[in-house]
Design an enzyme around this catalytic site. Sequence first.
Site, PDB file in Angstrom:
ATOM      1  N   LEU A 548       0.759  -1.243  -0.146  1.00  0.00           N
ATOM      2  CA  LEU A 548       0.053   0.025  -0.058  1.00  0.00           C
ATOM      3  C   LEU A 548       0.804   1.126  -0.041  1.00  0.00           C
ATOM      4  O   LEU A 548       0.631   2.015  -0.876  1.00  0.00           O
ATOM      5  CB  LEU A 548      -0.888  -0.131   1.226  1.00  0.00           C
ATOM      6  N   ASP A 549       2.101   1.261   0.979  1.00  0.00           N
ATOM      7  CA  ASP A 549       2.714   2.633   0.734  1.00  0.00           C
ATOM      8  C   ASP A 549       3.571   2.611  -0.436  1.00  0.00           C
ATOM      9  O   ASP A 549       3.984   3.827  -0.636  1.00  0.00           O
ATOM     10  CB  ASP A 549       3.692   2.527   2.060  1.00  0.00           C
ATOM     11  N   GLN A 551       2.049   1.959  -3.418  1.00  0.00           N
ATOM     12  CA  GLN A 551       1.112   2.226  -4.456  1.00  0.00           C
ATOM     13  C   GLN A 551       0.692   3.637  -4.235  1.00  0.00           C
ATOM     14  O   GLN A 551       0.421   4.405  -5.174  1.00  0.00           O
ATOM     15  CB  GLN A 551       0.049   1.381  -4.306  1.00  0.00           C
ATOM     16  N   CYS A 552       0.739   4.317  -3.082  1.00  0.00           N
ATOM     17  CA  CYS A 552       0.293   5.421  -2.819  1.00  0.00           C
ATOM     18  C   CYS A 552       1.413   6.564  -2.734  1.00  0.00           C
ATOM     19  O   CYS A 552       2.518   6.099  -2.626  1.00  0.00           O
ATOM     20  CB  CYS A 552      -0.174   5.634  -1.431  1.00  0.00           C
ATOM     21  N   THR A 553       1.190   7.749  -3.462  1.00  0.00           N
ATOM     22  CA  THR A 553       2.017   8.784  -3.302  1.00  0.00           C
ATOM     23  C   THR A 553       2.086   9.372  -1.803  1.00  0.00           C
ATOM     24  O   THR A 553       1.101  10.031  -1.464  1.00  0.00           O
ATOM     25  CB  THR A 553       1.917   9.912  -4.115  1.00  0.00           C
TER      26      THR A 553
END
Length: 683
Positions: A548-549, A551-553
């Site tokens: 998740l970290d 994939q996210c900005t």
Amino acid sequence: MATASGELHHPADPGISKLQFAPFSSALDAGFWHELTQKKLNEYRLDETPKVIKGYYYNGDSLGLPARLTLEFSAFDMHAPIPARCCPALGTLYNTNTLETFKSCDKKSLLEKEANGIWESIKSGAALENPMLLNRFLLLTFAKPASLGERFSSNQIQALQKAYDELCQQEGVTALPYFLIKYQDNSVVVSLLKKWDGFFQDHGGKVTVGVYDPCNLSHYPGWPLRNFLILAAHTWGNILQTVEVLCFRDRTMQGVRDITHSIIFEIKLPETSLGPDCPKAVGWEKNQKGGMGPRMVNLSECMDPKRLAESSVDLNLKLMCWRLVPTLDLENIVSAKCLLLGAGTLGCSVARTLMGWGVRKITFVDNARISYSNPVRQPLYEFEDCLSGGKPKALAAADRLQKIFPGVSSEGYNMSIPMPGHPVNFSEVTMAQAQKDVAKLEELIDAHDVVFLLMDTRESRWLPAVIAASKRKLVINAALGFDTFVVMRHGLKKPKQQEADDSCSSNASGSSDLLGSSLFSNIPGYKLGCYFCNDVVAPGDSTRDRTLDQQCTVSRPGLAMVAGALAVELMVSVLQHPEGGYAVASSSDDRMNEPPTSLGLVPHQIRGFLSRFDNVLPVSLAFDKCTACSAKVLEHYEREGFHFLAKVFNSSHSFLEDLTGLTLLHQETQAAEIWDMSDDETI
């Protein structure tokens, strides 16, 4: 001695009755105030010099109403037509910039200045040529008026009305303020004031003058007669003792035109000369309290709040033009139609800054919904927007902009952007939807002037970058890291008819490393690189097999606001340059040189490092093997359309690399490295 202050004394005949005048009552409608607001913002600005305006007075009101001097929205247009049977009146607008200046204004001096102007027109004869000049001055006389119906027969009244209408038609006006009259038993002749000489020669010395009179009172003439009597006393006082005055009152009662309520009386002129000095002037209108202070008008309830908001929103921009940047081309900015691809943290910041610059057309494209983590970082959303699964971001953002400022035209499209490495060939349905999304994106880019790339992933920027390059649209790109960002304008391709003469650089060394460390100078906009020109690999699925970290900005909270604001300011600087998107790129080395626009530099890229609070302005050339803007990619897209795009979506990154020559470049590079190693080993 007759003066403009009000009385005409005749010591030899004390029995003469005293003539009083009914003053004007000003009638300023809401349109006048709105037009004055627009003039102040767009023309007058800080200019306090007097402005000529035009009103009119009408004598067709019902009995008992005061004589009105009317000012409408057309008061500032000297060529605007006057309503039927209304007399024009010229005036002067004194508009101050501050309340203190207004309060300290010497009203007596202003009135005397206007009075002197009319006095000079009387002495010079200009008032004979243009009698409207008289309506700035004041004079009181003595007389006892009689009704026109008591003095004129029905035939004379009809003849007067016909003669007056014919003279107005001949002069091309709707009403004449002053005119000469000769009448006999069954005939009436009228003429202009300037034709005085000879007009009354065969009339036994009797002089009758008509005055278009807005007053409704049966015993008093209106204000316009005062200054005409000054003219008569100055011009004919040495040859005339009396002047007959007909106050022409032209009204329509129950659909029938009637002038019989006009009044006619005789004025005794002063026996002594007025002298060379301007008579004393009066005329400031009393307010509701009977004093000489200003009349206050509250227009808050009758003016459209949306129109008020538009004027207020633009005020900061107008002030910039007035004092700080007089050469600023606001229209070029306000009229820019902006397409924001991405309605997240960057999209919200960009939209708010665009509105601050007065941009009126903003369109959002996004396929996400508002989550609970969004409102604290994305200022167009609130907690309620997250409930029930969250509202679509694009639609919610567009709706919020119009709530913030109703004058903005904002739309939102909840749609996906097909991406390389994200196959769309799972079924006919997904393929058809992808084709529909591509067609809509092409339509939106074609309908806008500036495209902002504000998405989360690298590959989502590829398709709009290709379409915008093909359609020659200005692209502003913003991308975030944790504490770094890049804001850049894509190179704007030359119009297709010029490309044959001058193509982009084909030197592979035009690519630079990911920090854009290669610097160039005097690079025109059509040779600048795009977001993908610095890459030597094609875009692919950047979210596959990532946590998740990853994939996210994940960024420092202030970074998006900084980058979003810089993206808009870069657009504005480009639009201010005479060459627009073709402007030569400014670099860090240009910071001490004369800026190319009134707003400063026009860089290609702004790369920021928040940890160091530092920005650099690198410039990079377009890469002939770029997977987005190179000639080969654009050629295949323009020739094959969606068929070509589908192959990109459904293939691995090697498809674009093979097409553009990146694969061959990699092979040549590896061969060179092996050759170098062999040489080293030999040595």
